[in-house]
Motif scaffolding. Sequence first.
Motif, PDB file in Angstrom:
ATOM      1  N   VAL A   1       0.905  -1.149   0.046  1.00 32.35           N
ATOM      2  CA  VAL A   1       0.044  -0.007  -0.128  1.00 32.35           C
ATOM      3  C   VAL A   1       0.750   1.461  -0.243  1.00 32.35           C
ATOM      4  CG1 VAL A   1      -0.392   0.152   2.657  1.00 32.35           C
ATOM      5  CG2 VAL A   1      -2.066   1.054   0.881  1.00 32.35           C
ATOM      6  N   GLY A   2       2.125   1.279   0.369  1.00 35.93           N
ATOM      7  CA  GLY A   2       3.075   2.310   0.415  1.00 35.93           C
ATOM      8  C   GLY A   2       4.438   1.979   0.668  1.00 35.93           C
ATOM      9  N   ARG A   3       5.209   2.852   0.135  1.00 37.00           N
ATOM     10  CA  ARG A   3       6.655   2.691   0.377  1.00 37.00           C
ATOM     11  C   ARG A   3       7.392   3.339   1.903  1.00 37.00           C
ATOM     12  NH1 ARG A   3       9.048   0.848  -4.557  1.00 37.00           N
ATOM     13  NH2 ARG A   3      11.060   1.930  -4.147  1.00 37.00           N
ATOM     14  N   GLN A   4       8.251   2.764   1.988  1.00 31.70           N
ATOM     15  CA  GLN A   4       8.852   3.159   3.184  1.00 31.70           C
ATOM     16  C   GLN A   4      10.322   2.869   2.916  1.00 31.70           C
ATOM     17  OE1 GLN A   4       8.753   1.341   7.073  1.00 31.70           O
ATOM     18  NE2 GLN A   4       8.119   3.349   8.070  1.00 31.70           N
ATOM     19  N   HIS A   5      11.128   3.803   3.060  1.00 32.15           N
ATOM     20  CA  HIS A   5      12.605   3.825   2.994  1.00 32.15           C
ATOM     21  C   HIS A   5      12.888   2.978   1.735  1.00 32.15           C
ATOM     22  CE1 HIS A   5      13.118   5.680   6.995  1.00 32.15           C
ATOM     23  NE2 HIS A   5      12.375   4.639   7.360  1.00 32.15           N
ATOM     24  N   GLY A   6      12.325   3.146   0.528  1.00 31.47           N
ATOM     25  CA  GLY A   6      12.441   2.379  -0.614  1.00 31.47           C
ATOM     26  C   GLY A   6      11.736   1.027  -0.778  1.00 31.47           C
ATOM     27  N   ARG A   7      11.204   0.382   0.027  1.00 28.82           N
ATOM     28  CA  ARG A   7      10.657  -0.598   0.262  1.00 28.82           C
ATOM     29  C   ARG A   7       8.913  -0.580   0.431  1.00 28.82           C
ATOM     30  NH1 ARG A   7      11.308  -3.529   5.914  1.00 28.82           N
ATOM     31  NH2 ARG A   7       9.432  -4.473   5.867  1.00 28.82           N
ATOM     32  N   TRP A   8       8.171  -1.457  -0.627  1.00 27.65           N
ATOM     33  CA  TRP A   8       6.856  -1.812  -0.420  1.00 27.65           C
ATOM     34  C   TRP A   8       6.648  -2.306   0.807  1.00 27.65           C
ATOM     35  CZ3 TRP A   8       3.743   1.069  -3.134  1.00 27.65           C
ATOM     36  CH2 TRP A   8       4.068   1.358  -4.729  1.00 27.65           C
ATOM     37  N   ARG A   9       5.524  -1.690   1.526  1.00 31.22           N
ATOM     38  CA  ARG A   9       5.135  -2.338   2.784  1.00 31.22           C
ATOM     39  C   ARG A   9       3.548  -2.535   2.946  1.00 31.22           C
ATOM     40  NH1 ARG A   9       8.306  -0.945   7.401  1.00 31.22           N
ATOM     41  NH2 ARG A   9       7.176  -2.426   8.256  1.00 31.22           N
ATOM     42  N   ASP A  10       3.150  -3.778   3.505  1.00 32.97           N
ATOM     43  CA  ASP A  10       1.805  -4.264   3.729  1.00 32.97           C
ATOM     44  C   ASP A  10       1.430  -3.510   4.884  1.00 32.97           C
ATOM     45  OD1 ASP A  10       2.102  -5.825   1.331  1.00 32.97           O
ATOM     46  OD2 ASP A  10       2.057  -7.693   2.528  1.00 32.97           O
ATOM     47  N   VAL A  11       0.025  -3.485   5.083  1.00 30.97           N
ATOM     48  CA  VAL A  11      -0.600  -3.028   6.276  1.00 30.97           C
ATOM     49  C   VAL A  11      -1.793  -4.079   6.748  1.00 30.97           C
ATOM     50  CG1 VAL A  11      -2.021  -1.080   7.577  1.00 30.97           C
ATOM     51  CG2 VAL A  11       0.075  -0.531   5.973  1.00 30.97           C
ATOM     52  N   VAL A  12      -1.895  -4.495   7.892  1.00 25.71           N
ATOM     53  CA  VAL A  12      -2.762  -5.350   8.297  1.00 25.71           C
ATOM     54  C   VAL A  12      -3.964  -4.215   8.882  1.00 25.71           C
ATOM     55  CG1 VAL A  12      -3.508  -7.108   9.855  1.00 25.71           C
ATOM     56  CG2 VAL A  12      -1.383  -7.174   8.794  1.00 25.71           C
ATOM     57  N   LEU A  13      -5.410  -4.418   8.177  1.00 28.34           N
ATOM     58  CA  LEU A  13      -6.063  -3.650   8.828  1.00 28.34           C
ATOM     59  C   LEU A  13      -6.850  -4.424   9.914  1.00 28.34           C
ATOM     60  CD1 LEU A  13      -7.727  -2.454   5.255  1.00 28.34           C
ATOM     61  CD2 LEU A  13      -6.302  -1.356   7.165  1.00 28.34           C
ATOM     62  N   LEU A  14      -7.231  -3.709  11.050  1.00 26.93           N
ATOM     63  CA  LEU A  14      -7.795  -4.138  12.566  1.00 26.93           C
ATOM     64  C   LEU A  14      -8.907  -3.450  12.718  1.00 26.93           C
ATOM     65  CD1 LEU A  14      -4.500  -4.701  14.247  1.00 26.93           C
ATOM     66  CD2 LEU A  14      -5.587  -6.572  13.551  1.00 26.93           C
ATOM     67  N   GLU A  15      -9.893  -4.136  13.286  1.00 29.00           N
ATOM     68  CA  GLU A  15     -11.226  -3.361  13.780  1.00 29.00           C
ATOM     69  C   GLU A  15     -11.534  -4.031  15.242  1.00 29.00           C
ATOM     70  OE1 GLU A  15     -14.184  -2.957  11.026  1.00 29.00           O
ATOM     71  OE2 GLU A  15     -15.260  -5.111  11.699  1.00 29.00           O
ATOM     72  N   ARG A  16     -12.071  -3.483  16.001  1.00 33.93           N
ATOM     73  CA  ARG A  16     -12.980  -3.798  17.092  1.00 33.93           C
ATOM     74  C   ARG A  16     -13.975  -3.218  17.130  1.00 33.93           C
ATOM     75  NH1 ARG A  16     -14.799  -2.854  22.110  1.00 33.93           N
ATOM     76  NH2 ARG A  16     -14.705  -4.488  23.719  1.00 33.93           N
ATOM     77  N   ARG A  17     -15.238  -4.095  17.060  1.00 37.41           N
ATOM     78  CA  ARG A  17     -16.573  -3.670  17.061  1.00 37.41           C
ATOM     79  C   ARG A  17     -17.036  -3.829  18.361  1.00 37.41           C
ATOM     80  NH1 ARG A  17     -19.373  -3.571  12.291  1.00 37.41           N
ATOM     81  NH2 ARG A  17     -21.128  -2.450  13.716  1.00 37.41           N
ATOM     82  N   SER A  18     -17.783  -2.883  18.841  1.00 43.98           N
ATOM     83  CA  SER A  18     -18.384  -3.068  20.511  1.00 43.98           C
ATOM     84  C   SER A  18     -19.554  -3.942  20.470  1.00 43.98           C
ATOM     85  CB  SER A  18     -18.724  -1.676  20.604  1.00 43.98           C
ATOM     86  OG  SER A  18     -19.302  -1.764  22.115  1.00 43.98           O
ATOM     87  N   PRO A  19     -19.329  -4.639  21.389  1.00 37.50           N
ATOM     88  CA  PRO A  19     -20.418  -5.821  21.620  1.00 37.50           C
ATOM     89  C   PRO A  19     -21.504  -5.098  22.428  1.00 37.50           C
ATOM     90  CG  PRO A  19     -18.612  -6.338  23.294  1.00 37.50           C
ATOM     91  CD  PRO A  19     -18.184  -5.220  22.197  1.00 37.50           C
ATOM     92  N   ALA A  20     -21.462  -3.834  22.909  1.00 41.45           N
ATOM     93  CA  ALA A  20     -22.198  -3.035  23.726  1.00 41.45           C
ATOM     94  C   ALA A  20     -23.030  -2.224  22.978  1.00 41.45           C
ATOM     95  CB  ALA A  20     -21.504  -2.326  24.616  1.00 41.45           C
ATOM     96  N   ILE A  21     -22.729  -1.857  21.752  1.00 40.91           N
ATOM     97  CA  ILE A  21     -23.401  -1.083  20.832  1.00 40.91           C
ATOM     98  C   ILE A  21     -23.727  -1.583  19.582  1.00 40.91           C
ATOM     99  CG2 ILE A  21     -23.226   1.356  19.564  1.00 40.91           C
ATOM    100  CD1 ILE A  21     -20.956   1.918  21.566  1.00 40.91           C
ATOM    101  N   ILE A  22     -25.085  -1.708  19.392  1.00 40.16           N
ATOM    102  CA  ILE A  22     -25.574  -2.575  18.266  1.00 40.16           C
ATOM    103  C   ILE A  22     -26.364  -1.609  17.181  1.00 40.16           C
ATOM    104  CG2 ILE A  22     -26.910  -4.473  17.376  1.00 40.16           C
ATOM    105  CD1 ILE A  22     -26.304  -5.653  20.148  1.00 40.16           C
TER     106      ILE A  22
END
Length: 165
Positions: free
Chosen positions: A144-165
């Motif tokens: 998704v992007g380059r850092q110091h000339g190297r391509w990097r992946d990014v893991v997308l994380l989410e936390r859905r609240s079990p208290a809010i529906i």
Amino acid sequence: MDDVAVRPMRRDDAEAILAIYQAGLDSGDASFETTAPTWTEFDAGRLPEHRYVAVDDSGTVLGWVAVSAVSTRRVYAGVVEHSVYVDPARQGRGVARLLLTTLIAATETAGIWTIQSGVFPENVASLALHTRMGFRVVGTRERVGRQHGRWRDVVLLERRSPAII
């Protein structure tokens, strides 16, 4: 963790917060950014009501957590993106867990239903912590992007609240 407390972030914490942020950036596995912003930039980019620091008995800042809005659209009012950084000398001792626990409780009280983040796959400790805290992997953005000339992946994380529906 009896010697650690979490409290709201204050302006006079700025120097310590930015130093911890820079140390994380210097690790190479915390962000695409390479230089911490100024306090004015940091302050402008984060929601004021969801910023916390962990401090020891002497008041020394050990780490911080803060959120940013993901969109200005009303439909996304309950979705934020977070960052959590801990002083390298205090990593692995539960400081980030304590900060995330505080953030989760505060955001749920405020009606926020999703906390998300992007983490480099090489940041194994952060991925493990987030999993323990109820975050799930929703995907990986490959090269998704380059850092110091190297391509990097990014893991997308989410936390859905079990208290809010």
